[in-house]
Write a protein that holds these residues in place. Structure first.
Motif, mmCIF file in Angstrom:
data_model
loop_
_atom_site.group_PDB
_atom_site.id
_atom_site.type_symbol
_atom_site.label_atom_id
_atom_site.label_comp_id
_atom_site.label_asym_id
_atom_site.label_seq_id
_atom_site.Cartn_x
_atom_site.Cartn_y
_atom_site.Cartn_z
ATOM 1 N N ILE A 88 -21.288 -53.363 11.541
ATOM 2 C CA ILE A 88 -20.182 -52.452 11.855
ATOM 3 C C ILE A 88 -18.870 -53.056 11.365
ATOM 4 O O ILE A 88 -18.573 -54.222 11.605
ATOM 5 C CB ILE A 88 -20.109 -52.195 13.370
ATOM 6 C CG1 ILE A 88 -21.402 -51.545 13.864
ATOM 7 C CG2 ILE A 88 -18.909 -51.312 13.713
ATOM 8 C CD1 ILE A 88 -21.502 -51.451 15.378
ATOM 9 N N GLU A 89 -18.107 -52.255 10.660
ATOM 10 C CA GLU A 89 -16.813 -52.714 10.142
ATOM 11 C C GLU A 89 -15.787 -52.683 11.269
ATOM 12 O O GLU A 89 -15.518 -51.643 11.854
ATOM 13 C CB GLU A 89 -16.366 -51.830 8.985
ATOM 14 C CG GLU A 89 -17.286 -51.924 7.773
ATOM 15 C CD GLU A 89 -16.832 -51.038 6.627
ATOM 16 O OE1 GLU A 89 -15.754 -50.424 6.745
ATOM 17 O OE2 GLU A 89 -17.558 -50.957 5.629
ATOM 18 N N ILE A 90 -15.213 -53.832 11.543
ATOM 19 C CA ILE A 90 -14.264 -53.977 12.642
ATOM 20 C C ILE A 90 -12.853 -54.033 12.074
ATOM 21 O O ILE A 90 -12.594 -54.748 11.102
ATOM 22 C CB ILE A 90 -14.566 -55.249 13.448
ATOM 23 C CG1 ILE A 90 -15.972 -55.138 14.071
ATOM 24 C CG2 ILE A 90 -13.521 -55.479 14.526
ATOM 25 C CD1 ILE A 90 -16.407 -56.383 14.798
ATOM 26 N N PRO A 91 -11.923 -53.267 12.648
ATOM 27 C CA PRO A 91 -10.552 -53.257 12.123
ATOM 28 C C PRO A 91 -9.894 -54.628 12.206
ATOM 29 O O PRO A 91 -10.054 -55.343 13.209
ATOM 30 C CB PRO A 91 -9.836 -52.235 13.009
ATOM 31 C CG PRO A 91 -10.681 -52.122 14.248
ATOM 32 C CD PRO A 91 -12.087 -52.361 13.800
ATOM 33 N N ALA A 95 -4.048 -56.087 9.501
ATOM 34 C CA ALA A 95 -3.835 -55.027 8.513
ATOM 35 C C ALA A 95 -2.771 -54.031 8.946
ATOM 36 O O ALA A 95 -2.275 -53.247 8.128
ATOM 37 C CB ALA A 95 -5.150 -54.306 8.248
ATOM 38 N N GLY A 96 -2.425 -54.031 10.230
ATOM 39 C CA GLY A 96 -1.370 -53.148 10.708
ATOM 40 C C GLY A 96 -1.756 -51.681 10.736
ATOM 41 O O GLY A 96 -0.886 -50.808 10.661
ATOM 42 N N ILE A 97 -3.047 -51.383 10.837
ATOM 43 C CA ILE A 97 -3.497 -49.990 10.894
ATOM 44 C C ILE A 97 -3.185 -49.431 12.284
ATOM 45 O O ILE A 97 -3.452 -50.094 13.291
ATOM 46 C CB ILE A 97 -5.006 -49.900 10.622
ATOM 47 C CG1 ILE A 97 -5.343 -50.521 9.268
ATOM 48 C CG2 ILE A 97 -5.487 -48.461 10.661
ATOM 49 C CD1 ILE A 97 -6.835 -50.613 8.992
ATOM 50 N N ALA A 102 -7.589 -46.971 13.324
ATOM 51 C CA ALA A 102 -8.499 -48.116 13.390
ATOM 52 C C ALA A 102 -9.702 -47.797 14.262
ATOM 53 O O ALA A 102 -10.848 -48.116 13.915
ATOM 54 C CB ALA A 102 -7.755 -49.338 13.930
ATOM 55 N N ALA A 103 -9.471 -47.138 15.403
ATOM 56 C CA ALA A 103 -10.573 -46.770 16.288
ATOM 57 C C ALA A 103 -11.506 -45.770 15.609
ATOM 58 O O ALA A 103 -12.734 -45.863 15.728
ATOM 59 C CB ALA A 103 -10.027 -46.182 17.590
ATOM 60 N N ALA A 104 -10.924 -44.812 14.881
ATOM 61 C CA ALA A 104 -11.742 -43.812 14.180
ATOM 62 C C ALA A 104 -12.574 -44.469 13.090
ATOM 63 O O ALA A 104 -13.766 -44.157 12.919
ATOM 64 C CB ALA A 104 -10.850 -42.721 13.593
#
Length: 249
Positions: A88-91, A95-97, A102-104
């Motif tokens: 799973i790609e974790i934010p 990166a300041g998203i 980021a949750a989506a």
């Protein structure tokens, strides 16, 4: 009844709650190798095909030798599930998203991982202490930090993580089970939809809204429809969290 010194409670049966067994000086196998081959077997043949004997055959080892590394099949599945969670790609906080994006992104990645490993549909929610796996803990820690940085108190951040995770698992597990059924039948989604729609439309002749809905599916890609439905539900969950954030002092 609480345990006492004379009658202690048995330990929780999980690979994460017992000491890892010592390694041999020159091990023929490793836990990581066993997990990798087990994952390959599960992805190609499904959960029903997994056995210690079959896994040992793939590893050119006897089934009994595997018990040096895992106590039983349940422990093996716990390890493989945590391996899957590692995809799973974790934010990245650096990166300041924005928190919502980021949750989506994480939720969509979580769904994709479940669909890439559809056998997980039969084990997620049924295993032991999966939340103690290192990859699950890394995911949980990151999402807790994300919601706390967005402005939720620590206790509510935990609820927010559970709400998003429950939505993803509930939706994606249903999708994965459905896709597994289609694969077992040897049919694509498009083939199944084309054969079902005439019957569905006829059955809905006295229900105009349903009939209109079924008719609208004729020209749609079923995969895209599933993705749209998933994102719609996810955005409504995030709407609720955003509203709650607006209520914080």
């Amino acid at each position: 009844m609480q345990a006492d010194e004379k009658h202690p409670q048995p330990p929780i049966p999980s690979v994460w709650t017992r000491p890892r067994r010592g390694k041999r000086e020159q091990p023929a196998l490793s836990r990581e190798q066993i997990v990798s081959v087990a994952l390959e077997l599960l992805d190609t043949e499904g959960i029903d095909a997994l056995s210690m004997r079959k896994l040992g055959t793939r590893l050119n080892a006897g089934a009994t030798s595997l018990y040096t590394y895992v106590a039983n099949k349940d422990e093996l599945i716990e390890l493989v599930v945590d391996e899957v969670y590692g995809e799973i790609e974790i934010p990245d906080p650096a990166a300041g998203i924005p928190w919502r994006a980021a949750a989506a992104d994480c939720a969509h990645s979580f769904r994709a991982v479940i669909l890439n490993h559809p056998w997980t549909a039969s084990v997620l929610g049924e295993l032991g202490v999966t939340q103690l796996g290192p990859n699950v803990m890394r995911l949980s820690e990151s999402m807790l930090a994300l919601f706390e940085s967005a402005g939720l108190p620590a206790g509510e951040a935990d609820f927010a993580v559970s709400a998003v995770g429950s939505y993803v698992i509930g939706t994606a597990v249903t999708e994965a089970a459905w896709l597994t059924t289609l694969a077992r039948l040897g049919r694509s989604e498009e083939e199944w939809l084309a054969s079902l729609l005439p019957t569905a439309e006829e059955a809905a002749r006295d229900h105009p809204q349903l009939r209109e809905q079924y008719a609208s599916l004729r020209d749609k890609n079923p995969r895209e429809t599933r993705e749209e439905k998933f994102d719609y539900g996810l955005q409504r969950v995030l709407d609720g969290l955003e509203t709650r954030l607006g209520q914080q002092p």
